[in-house]
Design a protein around this motif. Sequence first.
Motif, PDB file in Angstrom:
ATOM      1  N   ALA A 162       0.852  -1.196   0.000  1.00  0.00           N
ATOM      2  CA  ALA A 162       0.000   0.000   0.000  1.00  0.00           C
ATOM      3  C   ALA A 162       0.884   1.241   0.000  1.00  0.00           C
ATOM      4  CB  ALA A 162      -0.927  -0.015   1.211  1.00  0.00           C
ATOM      5  N   LYS A 181       0.426   4.327  -0.042  1.00  0.00           N
ATOM      6  CA  LYS A 181       0.120   5.525   0.747  1.00  0.00           C
ATOM      7  C   LYS A 181       0.996   5.606   2.000  1.00  0.00           C
ATOM      8  CE  LYS A 181      -3.467   3.253   0.685  1.00  0.00           C
ATOM      9  NZ  LYS A 181      -4.817   2.875   0.387  1.00  0.00           N
ATOM     10  N   ASP A 196      -0.175  -1.051  -4.531  1.00  0.00           N
ATOM     11  CA  ASP A 196      -1.514  -0.489  -4.411  1.00  0.00           C
ATOM     12  C   ASP A 196      -1.390   1.027  -4.363  1.00  0.00           C
ATOM     13  OD1 ASP A 196      -4.081   0.196  -3.422  1.00  0.00           O
ATOM     14  OD2 ASP A 196      -3.425  -0.167  -1.365  1.00  0.00           O
ATOM     15  N   HIS A 246      -7.040   2.246  -6.094  1.00  0.00           N
ATOM     16  CA  HIS A 246      -8.098   2.508  -5.138  1.00  0.00           C
ATOM     17  C   HIS A 246      -8.542   3.940  -5.171  1.00  0.00           C
ATOM     18  CE1 HIS A 246      -8.650  -0.580  -2.216  1.00  0.00           C
ATOM     19  NE2 HIS A 246      -7.408  -0.938  -2.364  1.00  0.00           N
ATOM     20  N   HIS A 277     -11.354  -3.294   3.571  1.00  0.00           N
ATOM     21  CA  HIS A 277     -10.209  -2.866   4.400  1.00  0.00           C
ATOM     22  C   HIS A 277     -10.808  -2.391   5.716  1.00  0.00           C
ATOM     23  CE1 HIS A 277      -6.442  -0.953   5.576  1.00  0.00           C
ATOM     24  NE2 HIS A 277      -7.133   0.126   5.863  1.00  0.00           N
ATOM     25  N   GLN A 303      -3.338  -0.490  11.800  1.00  0.00           N
ATOM     26  CA  GLN A 303      -2.664  -0.703  13.094  1.00  0.00           C
ATOM     27  C   GLN A 303      -3.441  -1.741  13.921  1.00  0.00           C
ATOM     28  OE1 GLN A 303       0.173  -0.241  13.870  1.00  0.00           O
ATOM     29  NE2 GLN A 303       0.502   0.213  16.009  1.00  0.00           N
ATOM     30  N   PHE A 334      -2.125  -4.399   9.043  1.00  0.00           N
ATOM     31  CA  PHE A 334      -1.375  -5.131  10.071  1.00  0.00           C
ATOM     32  C   PHE A 334      -0.526  -4.158  10.891  1.00  0.00           C
ATOM     33  CE2 PHE A 334      -1.782  -7.788   6.213  1.00  0.00           C
ATOM     34  CZ  PHE A 334      -2.790  -8.621   6.690  1.00  0.00           C
ATOM     35  N   GLU A 391      -3.113  -5.954   1.214  1.00  0.00           N
ATOM     36  CA  GLU A 391      -2.486  -4.661   0.881  1.00  0.00           C
ATOM     37  C   GLU A 391      -1.793  -4.045   2.091  1.00  0.00           C
ATOM     38  OE1 GLU A 391      -6.087  -2.702  -0.085  1.00  0.00           O
ATOM     39  OE2 GLU A 391      -6.196  -3.481  -2.113  1.00  0.00           O
ATOM     40  N   PRO A 392      -0.758  -4.681   2.614  1.00  0.00           N
ATOM     41  CA  PRO A 392      -0.089  -4.084   3.779  1.00  0.00           C
ATOM     42  C   PRO A 392       0.751  -2.866   3.394  1.00  0.00           C
ATOM     43  CG  PRO A 392       1.113  -6.019   3.035  1.00  0.00           C
ATOM     44  CD  PRO A 392      -0.124  -5.928   2.177  1.00  0.00           C
ATOM     45  N   GLY A 393       0.738  -1.844   4.208  1.00  0.00           N
ATOM     46  CA  GLY A 393       1.583  -0.674   3.983  1.00  0.00           C
ATOM     47  C   GLY A 393       2.519  -0.480   5.168  1.00  0.00           C
ATOM     48  N   ARG A 394       1.916  -0.067   6.279  1.00  0.00           N
ATOM     49  CA  ARG A 394       2.687   0.248   7.482  1.00  0.00           C
ATOM     50  C   ARG A 394       3.629  -0.893   7.896  1.00  0.00           C
ATOM     51  NH1 ARG A 394       0.235   3.547  11.464  1.00  0.00           N
ATOM     52  NH2 ARG A 394      -1.707   2.958  10.452  1.00  0.00           N
ATOM     53  N   ARG A 440       1.539  12.580  12.645  1.00  0.00           N
ATOM     54  CA  ARG A 440       0.709  11.538  13.248  1.00  0.00           C
ATOM     55  C   ARG A 440       0.422  11.786  14.731  1.00  0.00           C
ATOM     56  NH1 ARG A 440       1.752   6.862  13.798  1.00  0.00           N
ATOM     57  NH2 ARG A 440      -0.298   6.010  13.309  1.00  0.00           N
ATOM     58  N   TYR A 458      -3.394  11.991  15.220  1.00  0.00           N
ATOM     59  CA  TYR A 458      -4.038  10.788  15.778  1.00  0.00           C
ATOM     60  C   TYR A 458      -3.722  10.561  17.249  1.00  0.00           C
ATOM     61  CZ  TYR A 458      -3.663   9.668  10.763  1.00  0.00           C
ATOM     62  OH  TYR A 458      -3.690   9.701   9.397  1.00  0.00           O
ATOM     63  N   TYR A 477       3.595   6.667   6.833  1.00  0.00           N
ATOM     64  CA  TYR A 477       2.681   7.792   7.070  1.00  0.00           C
ATOM     65  C   TYR A 477       3.351   8.991   7.764  1.00  0.00           C
ATOM     66  CZ  TYR A 477      -0.675   4.171   5.873  1.00  0.00           C
ATOM     67  OH  TYR A 477      -1.344   3.160   5.223  1.00  0.00           O
TER      68      TYR A 477
HETATM   69  N1  LLP Z   1      -5.643  -0.759   1.735  1.00  0.00           N
HETATM   70  C1  LLP Z   1      -6.514   0.245   1.860  1.00  0.00           C
HETATM   71  C2  LLP Z   1      -7.729   0.244   1.047  1.00  0.00           C
HETATM   72  C3  LLP Z   1      -6.275   1.279   2.762  1.00  0.00           C
HETATM   73  O1  LLP Z   1      -7.158   2.268   2.879  1.00  0.00           O
HETATM   74  C4  LLP Z   1      -5.097   1.271   3.538  1.00  0.00           C
HETATM   75  C5  LLP Z   1      -4.813   2.341   4.469  1.00  0.00           C
HETATM   76  C6  LLP Z   1      -4.198   0.216   3.366  1.00  0.00           C
HETATM   77  C7  LLP Z   1      -4.506  -0.797   2.460  1.00  0.00           C
HETATM   78  C8  LLP Z   1      -2.900   0.126   4.120  1.00  0.00           C
HETATM   79  O2  LLP Z   1      -3.063   0.035   5.492  1.00  0.00           O
HETATM   80  P1  LLP Z   1      -1.818  -0.252   6.446  1.00  0.00           P
HETATM   81  O3  LLP Z   1      -1.369  -1.662   6.153  1.00  0.00           O
HETATM   82  O4  LLP Z   1      -0.751   0.710   6.116  1.00  0.00           O
HETATM   83  O5  LLP Z   1      -2.332  -0.080   7.807  1.00  0.00           O
HETATM   84  N2  LLP Z   1      -2.571   7.792   8.039  1.00  0.00           N
HETATM   85  C9  LLP Z   1      -2.994   6.782   8.991  1.00  0.00           C
HETATM   86  C10 LLP Z   1      -3.281   5.474   8.338  1.00  0.00           C
HETATM   87  C11 LLP Z   1      -4.289   5.610   7.241  1.00  0.00           C
HETATM   88  C12 LLP Z   1      -4.509   4.320   6.544  1.00  0.00           C
HETATM   89  C13 LLP Z   1      -5.337   4.532   5.350  1.00  0.00           C
HETATM   90  N3  LLP Z   1      -5.550   3.367   4.597  1.00  0.00           N
HETATM   91  C14 LLP Z   1      -1.906   6.610  10.021  1.00  0.00           C
HETATM   92  O6  LLP Z   1      -0.890   7.272   9.909  1.00  0.00           O
HETATM   93  O7  LLP Z   1      -2.058   5.854  10.959  1.00  0.00           O
END
Ligand code: LLP
Length: 473
Positions: free
Chosen positions: A90, A92, A111, A134, A231, A235, A271, A312-315, A355, A359, A416
């Motif tokens: 991911a 983002k 993604d 997305h 999704h 976290q 995750f 779709e892991p990002g963090r 953040r 948050y 992020y």
């Molecule tokens: N897929 C979709 C559709 C999403 O909306 C997101 C995150 C992910 C995957 C990736 O999620 P992750 O694995 O990174 O948790 N800015 C916030 C987090 C926003 C997440 C938005 N969507 C923060 O800094 O905590």
Amino acid sequence: MASTDAAPPWLRTPDDANALAPKVWPERAHRDADGRLVLGGIPVTELAERFGTPLYVVDEADVRARAARMLAALQTAAASVGTSATVYYAGKAFLSGAIVRWVTEAGLGVDVCSGGELAIALAAGAEPARIGFHGNNKSVAEIERAVAAGVGTIVIDSEIEIERVADAAARAGLVQRVRLRVNSGVHASTHEFLATSHEDQKFGVSLDRAVELGTRIRSHPSLDFLGLHCHIGSQIFDSAGFAESAERLLAAHAELARVSPLPELNLGGGFGIAYTAADDPTPIEEIALGIAEAVATGCRVHGVPLPKLAFEPGRSVVGTAGVTLYTVGTVKPVPIEGGWRHYASVDGGMSDNLRTALYGAHYSARIASRESDAPPALFRIAGKHCESGDIVVDAEYLPHDVTPGDLLAVAATGAYCWSLANNYNHVPRPAVVAVRDGAARVIVRGETEADLLARDAGLDASDRSDAAEGADA
Ligand code: LLP
């Protein structure tokens, strides 16, 4: 002196305020004989000297290893129940050309959720067929660009988008693979999840319309319907919310799959990682198994074949691989009930890490340029912005003798932080430096004041003369 009374309940007074809790720092982070923090084989004092502070540092080997581990965990779990898994990073969380190369070389797709992210992924050489796109409000131009580029999947986020994507694909003379984003009514964060019948949020369509809209997608010859997408949040520390969500989705999935094959189910990302020693996310291998078993059970219950899974892991790929370095400018003890809180102000802040302000996120920090025998004291690391909420680390025990000129390192800033960076107070965004095997290179150039001035059209000589002429007229 040290005060523990004002510390949040989760924050323990450390035995050693120099110690690096392994779960929050890059795997190979350590201190050298001089007590300096070493990242990717380089003492951070050298990084600060060469690139200045604030500085985002990313441990390349760490990102690559975490990407590979996510992929292996999710694919192994899927295989254990008799299916397979595709994993998209991911973007983002943090997207740049180098990151795209590292994660794609590890076997992940990418993604993206905007035209800009798509542009970076494509420019970095990501295979279009392995990109997922997305967004709850993709413009028609963005959709057309994605279709023309051959993006593998577009995630349809609303009823309106079905026709938009179908028309764009038809105009291009192509068949576009799509997913339908659904709200399962499960919203999760850390170890808790909330399950409701509807989620009051902007993303996706409600679960009770999934079959109707999935059927509508199938009615378009220019669309190839891959399956549902969900999704549930970010976290997240265990598999319970994912399992509950998958169970709910599978009822709609099964109804659609009984009409014609529905090959995939995308369960999103989310995750969690450890930001402080108090965070304890379940290892991804265990979470992945929990999810795979929930999907397998659901498919048995509904009597449908197991779909392929997608994630779709990002963090969890980049979060703990990143560290931000700052230089301490001022230190002041502030009397508070029960003792003192020490404010260390650094040369960045909410412009490079939003953040905490946005948050209420928690982080861990250490003096990075030296070790200290001074007893631990409760610190708050503040930024340099003109706003009292400009806090980088709300509460951390640091050696009492933190002093101007010390380098501070804030852990787990890989996700992020750069992606949410901004120019509040005209503070230029810092560079991102990748470290690996004792070598460092800039992977995203830092901004300078000249960059800030260059974008201000009101500083143009031509603009000023126009204004002057206007005033004369
Ligand atoms: N897929 C979709 C559709 C999403 O909306 C997101 C995150 C992910 C995957 C990736 O999620 P992750 O694995 O990174 O948790 N800015 C916030 C987090 C926003 C997440 C938005 N969507 C923060 O800094 O905590």
